[in-house]
Design a protein around this motif. Structure first.
Motif, mmCIF file in Angstrom:
data_model
loop_
_atom_site.group_PDB
_atom_site.id
_atom_site.type_symbol
_atom_site.label_atom_id
_atom_site.label_comp_id
_atom_site.label_asym_id
_atom_site.label_seq_id
_atom_site.Cartn_x
_atom_site.Cartn_y
_atom_site.Cartn_z
ATOM 1 N N VAL A 188 44.472 10.564 -32.863
ATOM 2 C CA VAL A 188 44.600 12.057 -32.128
ATOM 3 C C VAL A 188 43.339 12.803 -32.575
ATOM 4 O O VAL A 188 42.468 13.300 -31.750
ATOM 5 N N ARG A 191 40.302 10.918 -30.531
ATOM 6 C CA ARG A 191 40.627 11.487 -29.148
ATOM 7 C C ARG A 191 39.958 12.795 -28.866
ATOM 8 O O ARG A 191 39.506 13.083 -28.029
ATOM 9 N N LEU A 192 40.560 13.678 -29.697
ATOM 10 C CA LEU A 192 40.312 15.146 -29.488
ATOM 11 C C LEU A 192 38.667 15.181 -29.654
ATOM 12 O O LEU A 192 38.306 15.881 -29.045
ATOM 13 N N SER A 194 36.213 13.304 -29.160
ATOM 14 C CA SER A 194 35.214 13.011 -27.837
ATOM 15 C C SER A 194 35.679 13.474 -26.627
ATOM 16 O O SER A 194 35.151 13.377 -25.726
ATOM 17 N N SER A 195 36.963 14.340 -26.576
ATOM 18 C CA SER A 195 37.433 14.803 -25.421
ATOM 19 C C SER A 195 36.425 16.088 -24.868
ATOM 20 O O SER A 195 35.590 16.526 -25.819
ATOM 21 N N GLY B 112 40.310 19.052 -21.155
ATOM 22 C CA GLY B 112 41.250 18.209 -21.545
ATOM 23 C C GLY B 112 41.134 17.722 -23.016
ATOM 24 O O GLY B 112 40.081 17.865 -23.520
ATOM 25 N N MET B 113 42.341 17.185 -23.569
ATOM 26 C CA MET B 113 41.887 16.801 -24.979
ATOM 27 C C MET B 113 42.198 15.346 -25.318
ATOM 28 O O MET B 113 42.193 14.969 -26.485
ATOM 29 N N TRP B 114 42.232 14.569 -24.335
ATOM 30 C CA TRP B 114 42.612 13.130 -24.714
ATOM 31 C C TRP B 114 41.366 12.299 -24.201
ATOM 32 O O TRP B 114 40.991 11.612 -24.625
ATOM 33 N N ARG B 115 41.141 12.441 -22.870
ATOM 34 C CA ARG B 115 39.964 11.443 -22.326
ATOM 35 C C ARG B 115 38.477 11.892 -22.848
ATOM 36 O O ARG B 115 38.273 13.150 -22.932
ATOM 37 N N ALA B 116 37.801 10.905 -23.022
ATOM 38 C CA ALA B 116 36.396 10.996 -23.567
ATOM 39 C C ALA B 116 35.773 11.738 -22.612
ATOM 40 O O ALA B 116 35.663 11.336 -21.244
ATOM 41 N N ALA B 117 35.222 13.002 -22.959
ATOM 42 C CA ALA B 117 34.249 13.689 -21.883
ATOM 43 C C ALA B 117 33.333 13.079 -21.196
ATOM 44 O O ALA B 117 32.895 13.131 -20.003
ATOM 45 N N LEU B 118 32.550 11.951 -21.932
ATOM 46 C CA LEU B 118 31.276 11.502 -21.360
ATOM 47 C C LEU B 118 31.694 10.124 -20.364
ATOM 48 O O LEU B 118 31.057 9.618 -19.793
ATOM 49 N N LYS B 120 34.226 10.443 -18.609
ATOM 50 C CA LYS B 120 34.783 10.992 -17.173
ATOM 51 C C LYS B 120 33.407 10.918 -16.098
ATOM 52 O O LYS B 120 32.374 11.500 -16.280
#
Ligand SMILES: Nc1ncnc2c1ncn2[C@@H]1O[C@H](COP(=O)(O)OP(=O)(O)O)[C@@H](O)[C@H]1O
Ligand SMILES: [Mg+2]
Lengths: 327, 247
Positions: A188, A191-192, A194-195, B112-118, B120
């Motif tokens: 968690v 993931r948090l 790098s989200s 969002g809190m799960w998928r890696a920003a970079l 996307k």
């Protein structure tokens, strides 16, 4: 793969091999010690989200650790005495089920974090540190003066709580539960971090003015992070109480807040596995130094001072170098 | 009539006895670069801050596309398309160029809190586009703290572009970029004006004269003149108050 990833994998491997070795050699004490490391690491993983990612120097995370602990203590004590809780007109049965206890611990520490965060996040710097400290101490004194649940003496739970299909009294099985929860929390946390949310949270720590200039208000981000952080530390509190089969106001005290902070700083603020290394080192030092001298905390203080002064980035930072941008 | 995108009316800000903004009126038309010049301490940065929302004026309004935004905070104004750069570059220093620009691309939406920003691709692709447009292609993976001064200025402009701006507020974008850098920067600003009009605070007079459509002169918090470039250049009062200092 990056160096830090290798180090992290090595740490995970260590957390598998050490208890395995202890089982083979029949050393239950080592398993218990490793369990303690894993649970305290979990508490640190929680704090790291607020402190490391959000830059929120909370000196009151014992509040959540304690709420988690008392969630376990209160529910289990009612179950073991077969007396339901009286909440207004409502009668609620206690429980010895870990799953329910964890859920209650997470929800209540989350609510506590929401309340404390909503008030304290309006301040920053030293004021934030002092206010979170004050909230922690408030709960500490509340627990002391709460005779229904043991007051100053705390609460003993005679039998460890149950988990479907496992014998939780077997040290290695309880260890496995804690280890899996730690891994889940690390996932968690990773993931948090790098989200998109994490990117904004890290951004707010570095430059709040810039974040507002791209249309994001730091307050909501920080509050969300603080609540998630509190929930993880709360879960750790419930496990810690289960490990000791005992809860006491000490879980709420500022010493506890300080120790959780030490795990994070020792291991490396903001590094995913920082709290794990920190907790392991802390417990080892406590164990070894404690055997050598009654003043082990003095030596621990010296070591901590050295880390802060000479090893910025903690153990992980020293071994892996400065953080590489995550993808 | 030209379209007025941004207008500031009767804006005042006092610091004790110091009049940092003294009944300022200034506007920005669609497609133009409006330069704001004036000696150090005239109140240029203070004015930009009040327009961007970082500082509350004592009185006066800021109107963006007909909407009074005076009561909104910085974040809300940014969401409406007020994109600013700071006199002292302000970026997330530990982030790479790409992370900084993705931060701006994602803005307040989709946190969002799960998928890696970079990961996307929609975010990264857009960000890479803005980075290239700001002249930083190939520097995506460099930490902001390792960038040169001029590159950090460009990074700020890439982030401003990422906001899909209605207005650019640029506070001395050429400060410290060097002689060669200022030619490049002039070209870049000339490109940005196609995106949105620019309110440009700038000391580099060559750049101002070559870029600006109109110029306003701010002295002691007051606008003493506004007009086309040639008018201002020839304005004697301006020369006395400002250009005379340098010449
Ligand atoms: N927060 C503040 N408090 C008091 N005085 C300020 C503040 N900000 C700016 N000033 C003063 O207002 C004047 C205008 O400053 P500034 O807008 O930075 O000028 P410019 O950008 O034109 O060089 C200066 O005299 C400055 O010292
Ligand atoms: Mg200025």
């Amino acid at each position: 793969m990056q160096r830090e990833t290798w180090i992290n994998l090595a740490i995970l491997l260590g957390l598998i091999l050490v208890p395995l070795w202890a089982v083979v050699m029949d050393e239950p004490f080592t398993i218990t010690l490793t369990t303690k490391v894993v649970i305290l690491a979990l508490a640190g993983v929680g704090l790291n989200i607020a402190l490391g990612y959000g830059g929120l120097v909370s000196f009151g995370h014992a509040a959540f650790f304690g709420v988690g602990g008392y969630a376990m203590g209160v529910l289990a004590s009612h179950a073991q005495s077969y007396t339901p809780m009286q909440i207004g007109a409502l009668e609620v049965e206690g429980t010895k089920s870990m799953l329910i206890i964890w859920a209650v611990a997470i929800v209540f520490s989350g609510i506590t974090a929401l309340f404390i965060g909503a008030l304290s996040l309006r301040t920053s710097g030293v004021y934030f540190i002092m206010i979170t400290l004050a909230f922690g101490q408030m709960l500490y004194y509340f627990a002391i003066s709460w005779p229904a649940y043991g007051g100053e003496d705390g609460l003993s739970i005679y039998v460890r709580n149950g988990f479907p299909g496992l014998n939780t009294l077997d040290p290695i099985q309880f260890y496995c539960i804690c280890f899996v929860l730690l891994c889940a929390a690390l996932l968690v946390s990773a993931r948090l971090s790098s989200s998109s949310f994490g990117l904004a949270l890290h951004g707010a720590r570095q430059n709040a003015e810039r974040l507002e200039a791209v249309g994001v208000r730091p307050f909501k981000l920080r509050l969300t992070a603080f609540v998630i952080s509190g929930m993880i530390t709360g879960l750790a509190g419930a496990l810690f109480a289960d490990l000791n089969r005992f809860v006491s106001p000490t879980m709420f005290s500022w010493h506890t807040s300080g120790e959780i902070m030490i795990f994070v700083i020792l291991g490396g603020v903001g590094r995913l596995f920082g709290p794990v290394v920190g907790a392991a080192l802390f417990i080892l030092l406590e164990h070894w130094l404690g055997g050598i001298s009654d003043f082990w905390q003095f030596y621990l203080g010296l070591i901590l001072l050295a880390v802060v002064l000479f090893a910025r980035g903690g153990v992980i930072g020293t071994l892996a170098g400065r953080e590489v941008a995550h993808d | 009539m030209t379209d007025t995108v941004l207008s500031v009316t009767n804006l005042s800000k006092f610091f004790g006895a110091l009049k940092a903004s003294d009944n300022v009126n200034i506007d920005l038309h669609a497609g133009e670069i409006h330069a704001l010049i004036g000696p150090n301490g005239a109140g240029k940065s203070t004015l930009i801050k009040q327009i961007a929302g970082g500082m509350r004026p004592d009185k006066g309004e800021v109107i963006l596309n007909g909407q009074d935004i005076s009561a909104l905070d910085t974040a809300a104004r940014a969401r409406l398309g007020l994109a600013r750069s700071f006199q002292v570059s302000s970026v997330a220093a530990e982030f790479t160029v790409l992370q900084n620009v993705v931060l701006a691309v994602q803005g307040h939406q989709n946190l969002g809190m799960w998928r890696a920003a970079l990961r996307k691709t929609a975010f990264s692709d857009q960000a890479l586009g803005f980075i290239a447009r700001a002249g930083l292609a190939g520097r995506e993976a460099i930490r902001a703290s390792d960038l040169s001064h001029g590159e950090r200025r460009r990074l700020e402009l890439a982030m401003a572009l990422a906001l899909r701006p209605k207005v650019f507020l640029l506070d001395e974008p050429m400060a410290g970029v060097g002689l060669e850098g200022s030619a490049d920067m002039t070209a870049l600003l000339d490109d940005l004006r196609h995106e949105a009009p620019i309110l440009l605070v700038e000391h580099d007079m060559d750049a101002v004269f070559s870029l600006a459509d109109r110029i306003s002169v701010l002295v002691y918090g007051r606008i003493i003149a506004t007009g086309a470039v040639d008018d201002i250049r020839n304005d004697l009062e301006v020369q006395r108050a400002y250009l005379g200092d340098d010449a």
